[in-house]
Design a protein around this motif. Structure first.
Motif, short mmCIF file in Angstrom:
data_model
loop_
_atom_site.label_atom_id
_atom_site.label_comp_id
_atom_site.label_asym_id
_atom_site.label_seq_id
_atom_site.Cartn_x
_atom_site.Cartn_y
_atom_site.Cartn_z
N LEU A 50 0.89 -1.11 0.01
CA LEU A 50 0.03 0.06 0.04
C LEU A 50 0.72 1.14 0.01
O LEU A 50 0.64 2.10 0.71
N VAL A 51 1.73 1.21 -0.91
CA VAL A 51 2.64 2.32 -1.02
C VAL A 51 2.23 3.29 -2.22
O VAL A 51 2.11 2.58 -3.39
N ASP A 52 2.15 4.50 -2.16
CA ASP A 52 1.63 5.22 -3.14
C ASP A 52 2.70 5.33 -4.39
O ASP A 52 3.97 5.20 -4.23
N ASN B 54 -8.13 6.52 4.09
CA ASN B 54 -8.71 5.46 3.72
C ASN B 54 -7.65 4.24 3.84
O ASN B 54 -7.97 3.23 4.44
N ILE B 55 -6.51 4.67 3.16
CA ILE B 55 -5.32 3.66 3.12
C ILE B 55 -4.80 3.52 4.55
O ILE B 55 -4.45 2.42 5.01
N GLU B 56 -4.64 4.45 5.51
CA GLU B 56 -4.30 4.35 6.56
C GLU B 56 -4.99 3.55 7.39
O GLU B 56 -4.81 2.79 8.36
N ILE B 57 -6.33 3.86 7.41
CA ILE B 57 -7.48 2.95 8.01
C ILE B 57 -7.33 1.43 7.61
O ILE B 57 -7.30 0.67 8.43
N LEU B 58 -7.12 1.20 6.62
CA LEU B 58 -6.93 -0.04 5.97
C LEU B 58 -5.86 -0.72 6.59
O LEU B 58 -5.93 -1.96 7.25
N LYS B 59 -4.65 -0.12 6.69
CA LYS B 59 -3.45 -0.56 7.43
C LYS B 59 -3.71 -0.90 8.99
O LYS B 59 -3.23 -1.84 9.42
N TYR B 60 -4.14 0.09 9.61
CA TYR B 60 -4.67 -0.10 10.94
C TYR B 60 -5.42 -1.28 11.07
O TYR B 60 -5.37 -2.12 12.07
N GLU C 222 5.09 -8.06 4.95
CA GLU C 222 4.40 -8.26 3.93
C GLU C 222 2.76 -8.53 4.40
O GLU C 222 1.74 -8.10 3.45
N LEU C 223 2.53 -8.98 5.53
CA LEU C 223 0.93 -9.30 5.82
C LEU C 223 0.39 -8.17 6.51
O LEU C 223 -0.79 -8.18 6.92
N VAL C 224 0.97 -6.95 6.43
CA VAL C 224 0.16 -5.69 7.07
C VAL C 224 -0.81 -5.43 5.82
O VAL C 224 -2.07 -4.90 6.50
N CYS C 225 -0.72 -5.64 4.83
CA CYS C 225 -1.97 -5.51 3.86
C CYS C 225 -2.62 -6.81 3.77
O CYS C 225 -3.18 -6.88 2.47
N ASP C 226 -2.58 -7.66 4.48
CA ASP C 226 -3.46 -9.03 4.19
C ASP C 226 -4.73 -9.05 3.71
O ASP C 226 -5.22 -9.42 2.91
N VAL C 227 -5.48 -8.05 4.36
CA VAL C 227 -6.98 -7.92 4.13
C VAL C 227 -7.24 -7.44 2.69
O VAL C 227 -8.01 -7.87 2.08
N ALA C 228 -6.41 -6.53 2.21
CA ALA C 228 -6.59 -5.73 0.96
C ALA C 228 -6.11 -7.12 0.07
O ALA C 228 -6.86 -7.04 -1.23
N GLU C 229 -5.07 -7.79 0.39
CA GLU C 229 -4.47 -8.61 -0.90
C GLU C 229 -5.39 -9.97 -0.92
O GLU C 229 -5.73 -10.34 -2.23
#
Length: 407
Positions: free
Chosen positions: A38-40, A168-174, A192-199
């Motif tokens: 989730l990096v810009d 929104n991106i920060e909330i997703l990470k939290y 790498e699993l910080v963005c697990d939900v999104a992936e």
């Protein structure tokens, strides 16, 4: 010209609108994001001036807390002038945002319909409102962006496109981090699993929505039912021009065809209203595609508003010089970013091992593109758009994606 893996970024986007009774688009913003961390990667935002400024902002209007003023909107471009940018950002990518299925996506589709253009289509959709409600529960109340931001102490929602996207991106990470650290989560957590939900949602969206060709919403000629094709005419404004679409089962008809031979290279002879070259290539079409296009051409000629005026109807299908092959022209639109024009069409290369990579061009270069395409074969994904311009009317085939075969 460089090459990169095609379609890796997620397009997080958000729109700001006027009061609900009018709901006119006032701002569009998007951030392209690396899906794993989730990096810009890049961002884009623009204010949009509605057609009827007085209807959206009556004399009694005193402004909004988000800082979008009447004066700022009055000096903004109309959506027609930024539509190419919006299309290039969204089309063929995975879309993400908070409540985009119910709100933002319909606004974008309406904006494109109002200027008579087919809207961009996603590869998949990640709506973080139902996703987080399902995975995170209702511990943050109504799960609106403002409520989630307050829950995590991220400050107040600003109701500006790029600010809301970043929130929104920060909330997703939290939310992802909280889920991973709860007792029911795996004990071993990698970065790498910080963005697990999104992936997980991304994988599900791509498996569900992507076609076997890698581009959803495009039909091969053999999958088209002639009896399901119809012309749709809608008057979007009381005094506006009618918008005409060619539909297949109530969806805008978009086609894909593999292995089309490019008979002639890039033709930059004609210019659009902005003075940019109207690039096109001529390709030989197979019999099953000919039947579909011939039916569409005949139906549009008989029943579309474009065919009822004084313009000459230009047949879509032509015979080549030696009368052995039937051909059509595929248009390759361009888009201006700053002072540089680039291709709005996704242009990719298919390697001999079957891998497909996107070609990235620094600017429009007719000679370079001609060298790539001339006498080669392409897999084409294109839409059908009706036009009536300078006493000529007909159907224009607009290439959304071209996959060039390796020689």
């Amino acid at each position: 010209m460089t090459m990169t893996v095609y379609g890796t970024e997620i397009a997080f986007f958000d729109v700001e609108t006027s009061a609900p009774e009018r709901c006119a688009l006032l701002e569009f913003g998007a951030i392209l994001v690396c899906p794993r961390r989730l990096v810009d990667v890049s961002s884009y935002a623009t204010l949009v001036r509605p057609d009827d400024l007085d209807a959206v902002f009556p004399a009694s209007w005193t402004g909004r807390s988000n800082g979008i003023t009447r004066d700022a909107i009055a000096g903004a471009p109309p959506f027609r002038d930024v539509a190419d940018n919006v299309y290039a950002i969204l089309h063929g990518r995975v879309w993400a945002g908070h409540n985009i299925l119910e709100f933002d996506t319909p606004i974008i589709r309406k904006a494109f319909a109002e200027i008579g253009r087919a809207p961009p289509e996603p590869k998949g959709v990640i709506d973080t409102l139902p996703l987080l409600t399902r995975r995170f529960g209702v511990r943050a109340g109504d799960m609106k962006l403002a409520s989630l931001a307050n829950y995590f102490g991220l400050g107040k929602q600003k109701h500006r496109s790029l600010d809301d996207i970043r929130m929104n991106i920060e909330i997703l990470k939290y939310c992802s981090t909280v889920l991973l650290l709860e007792p029911s989560s795996p004990a071993e957590v990698s970065d790498e699993l910080v963005c697990d939900v999104a992936e997980m949602q991304l994988d599900a969206a791509m498996q569900k929505d992507a076609s076997s060709s890698g581009y959803s919403g495009f039909l091969e000629p053999g999958d088209v039912s002639i009896e399901c094709i119809k012309i749709s005419v809608a008057l979007l404004h009381q005094f506006g021009r009618p918008t005409t679409q060619i539909l297949h089962k109530s969806t805008p008809l978009q086609l894909s065809c593999t292995g089309l031979e490019v008979r002639f290279g890039v033709n930059p002879k004609f210019l659009d209203n902005a003075g940019r070259p109207k690039l096109n290539i001529k390709v030989v079409i197979p019999e099953n595609l000919r039947k579909v296009l011939e039916f569409c051409d005949d139906l549009a000629k008989k029943s579309s508003p474009e065919a009822c005026g004084t313009s000459e109807w230009i047949p879509l299908i032509k015979m080549d010089a030696n009368a052995k092959h039937q051909t059509v022209r595929l248009n390759i639109p361009t888009v201006v970013s700053g002072e540089t024009a680039t291709y709005a069409t996704d242009i990719c290369k298919k390697e001999r091992n079957g891998a497909i990579r996107k070609l990235v061009f620094s600017k429009v270069d007719e000679e370079e593109l001609d060298s790539l395409l001339r006498w080669n074969k392409v897999d084409a994904f294109f839409s059908l758009e009706l036009y009536d311009y300078k006493q000529n009317a007909g159907i224009r085939l607009v290439a959304k994606r071209l996959v060039v075969h390796s020689r």
